[in-house]
Each structure stands twice: as C-alpha cells, then as structure tokens.
Motif scaffolding. Structure first.
Motif, PDB file in Angstrom:
ATOM      1  N   TYR A   9       0.730  -1.310  -0.086  1.00 55.09           N
ATOM      2  CA  TYR A   9      -0.075  -0.173  -0.210  1.00 55.09           C
ATOM      3  C   TYR A   9       0.826   1.275   0.048  1.00 55.09           C
ATOM      4  CZ  TYR A   9      -4.398  -2.659   0.655  1.00 55.09           C
ATOM      5  OH  TYR A   9      -5.540  -3.371   0.621  1.00 55.09           O
ATOM      6  N   ASP A  10       0.107   2.218  -0.437  1.00 57.07           N
ATOM      7  CA  ASP A  10       0.871   3.567  -0.578  1.00 57.07           C
ATOM      8  C   ASP A  10       0.664   4.204   0.817  1.00 57.07           C
ATOM      9  OD1 ASP A  10       1.453   6.323  -0.644  1.00 57.07           O
ATOM     10  OD2 ASP A  10       0.331   6.439  -2.860  1.00 57.07           O
ATOM     11  N   PRO A  11       1.781   4.671   1.337  1.00 57.46           N
ATOM     12  CA  PRO A  11       1.835   5.315   2.832  1.00 57.46           C
ATOM     13  C   PRO A  11       1.130   6.387   2.987  1.00 57.46           C
ATOM     14  CG  PRO A  11       4.135   5.471   1.801  1.00 57.46           C
ATOM     15  CD  PRO A  11       3.362   4.711   0.945  1.00 57.46           C
ATOM     16  N   LEU A  12       1.008   7.375   1.701  1.00 60.75           N
ATOM     17  CA  LEU A  12       0.311   8.665   2.004  1.00 60.75           C
ATOM     18  C   LEU A  12      -1.345   8.414   1.856  1.00 60.75           C
ATOM     19  CD1 LEU A  12       2.650  10.501  -0.613  1.00 60.75           C
ATOM     20  CD2 LEU A  12       2.798  10.564   2.110  1.00 60.75           C
ATOM     21  N   ASP A  13      -1.697   7.227   1.101  1.00 67.71           N
ATOM     22  CA  ASP A  13      -3.142   7.046   1.311  1.00 67.71           C
ATOM     23  C   ASP A  13      -3.127   5.524   1.404  1.00 67.71           C
ATOM     24  OD1 ASP A  13      -5.921   6.522   0.464  1.00 67.71           O
ATOM     25  OD2 ASP A  13      -5.557   7.178  -1.514  1.00 67.71           O
ATOM     26  N   ARG A  37      -5.023   2.660  -0.647  1.00 67.90           N
ATOM     27  CA  ARG A  37      -4.809   2.729  -1.991  1.00 67.90           C
ATOM     28  C   ARG A  37      -3.616   1.554  -2.262  1.00 67.90           C
ATOM     29  NH1 ARG A  37      -1.534   4.910  -6.516  1.00 67.90           N
ATOM     30  NH2 ARG A  37      -0.378   6.040  -5.118  1.00 67.90           N
ATOM     31  N   LYS A  69      -0.397  -0.021  -3.850  1.00 64.85           N
ATOM     32  CA  LYS A  69       0.720   0.694  -4.723  1.00 64.85           C
ATOM     33  C   LYS A  69       1.543  -0.504  -5.150  1.00 64.85           C
ATOM     34  CE  LYS A  69       4.400   3.903  -4.080  1.00 64.85           C
ATOM     35  NZ  LYS A  69       5.338   4.862  -3.216  1.00 64.85           N
ATOM     36  N   ASN A  94       1.446  -5.479  -6.941  1.00 63.26           N
ATOM     37  CA  ASN A  94       0.915  -4.952  -5.559  1.00 63.26           C
ATOM     38  C   ASN A  94       0.458  -6.225  -4.678  1.00 63.26           C
ATOM     39  OD1 ASN A  94      -1.630  -5.556  -6.544  1.00 63.26           O
ATOM     40  ND2 ASN A  94      -2.161  -3.823  -7.058  1.00 63.26           N
ATOM     41  N   THR A 103       3.615  -1.114   3.737  1.00 62.85           N
ATOM     42  CA  THR A 103       3.593   0.198   3.044  1.00 62.85           C
ATOM     43  C   THR A 103       5.020   0.315   2.397  1.00 62.85           C
ATOM     44  OG1 THR A 103       4.012   1.314   5.270  1.00 62.85           O
ATOM     45  CG2 THR A 103       1.495   1.249   4.353  1.00 62.85           C
ATOM     46  N   HIS A 104       4.903   1.030   1.192  1.00 63.87           N
ATOM     47  CA  HIS A 104       6.424   1.395   0.874  1.00 63.87           C
ATOM     48  C   HIS A 104       6.334   2.734  -0.168  1.00 63.87           C
ATOM     49  CE1 HIS A 104       5.696   0.216  -3.704  1.00 63.87           C
ATOM     50  NE2 HIS A 104       4.457  -0.240  -3.016  1.00 63.87           N
TER      51      HIS A 104
END
Length: 162
Positions: free
Chosen positions: A41-45, A48, A50, A73, A161-162
């Motif tokens: 997953y996206d650390p900013l969202d 979502r 990633k 993903n 998250t990455h």
C-alpha cells in the motif's frame, strides 16, 4: 489375440480397477497448505494499493528467485512447514542502480490439519508475526498484520507500505 489372452487381459483390467478406490485420489479443489498473501500500500493513502516496481522475492540464503522481477501490488509466498519461521529477501527495482533489499522475517506456529487418507495433511499457520530487519535504507516503511492465522489464500494476511 486368442481367447485365453483376451480373458487374461480383461481379467487384469478388472483386478487393477478394483485395486483403486475413490478415497485413494485427492479430489481436485481440496484445500492445501495456504500461501501467505501480502499486499503493498501507499503510505500517503493507506487505502490505495501501490505496486512495487521490479519486485523479486527469494528465500534468505538461497540464490533461486521465488518471484519476479515483476511489478506487482500483491504477492503470495509459501511459509516453511517444518519450522516456525521463514525469512525472505524482498528486492525492489531489481537489476537496476536503485536496487534495494529488505530482509523480512515471519514467525508462526505450524498447525497440521488432517484432511483424509488420499490428501494427507495441510498446514495452517497461527500466531503470525512479521519483522522487517532494520537497515540504513529500508524501502518497506511499515507492516501491518491483518490476519494472525493463515488458513486460506482468499484475503491478505499482511499489508506493507512502501
């Protein structure tokens, strides 16, 4: 083929057919030892998915690549059934100047489940835990265990998250 040979042939087929029983064949679709499912997953969202660019996964201490390089993903990887830990090396941007490896350790309690005579056992995993070995440049930012028991492959067990 004379009459005796025909009867001998038919008798052999009959005996061989009686020797196999339905329960000697593991039915297709029977659950087997599940793979560990990891989603990225996206650390900013954090809602979502990633994709990880050019991800490779290999067992620690082995040269053979289990997965990749591919941009994905989600990955499904096996855990060792005869131990209570498995260690993998997750590499992002494989085969490039920006290649980055993280060593990830999974610990768990293997729990054998008898299925039947034909299929034998499957191994479920309980008390799942994960740790990313810290280094000066980890690309995996965080890990979250979603399911502490690995009993099927239908949903993710861990989020990175990455």
């Amino acid at each position: 083929m004379n009459r005796f040979q025909k009867w001998l042939f038919l008798g052999s087929i009959f005996v061989l057919t009686l020797g196999c029983q339905r329960d000697d064949i593991c039915p297709e679709g029977t659950e087997t030892t599940p793979l560990l499912v990891i989603e990225f997953y996206d650390p900013l969202d954090p809602t979502r998915l990633k994709a990880v660019p050019n991800l490779t996964v290999r067992a620690s201490g082995k040269e053979e690549v289990l997965l990749g390089p591919e941009t994905v993903n989600t990955v499904s990887i096996p855990l060792r059934t005869n131990e209570n830990f498995t260690e993998y090396i997750f590499t992002t941007n494989s085969n490039s100047d920006e290649e980055n490896e993280d060593i990830v350790s999974f610990t768990y309690s293997p729990d054998p489940e008898y299925l039947n005579r034909a299929c034998g056992y499957k191994i479920n995993y309980n008390s799942l835990d994960v740790a990313v070995n810290a280094d000066e440049d980890n690309w995996i930012i965080s890990e979250t265990i979603i399911q502490e028991s690995v009993e099927n492959e239908t949903e993710a067990h861990i989020y990175f998250t990455h």
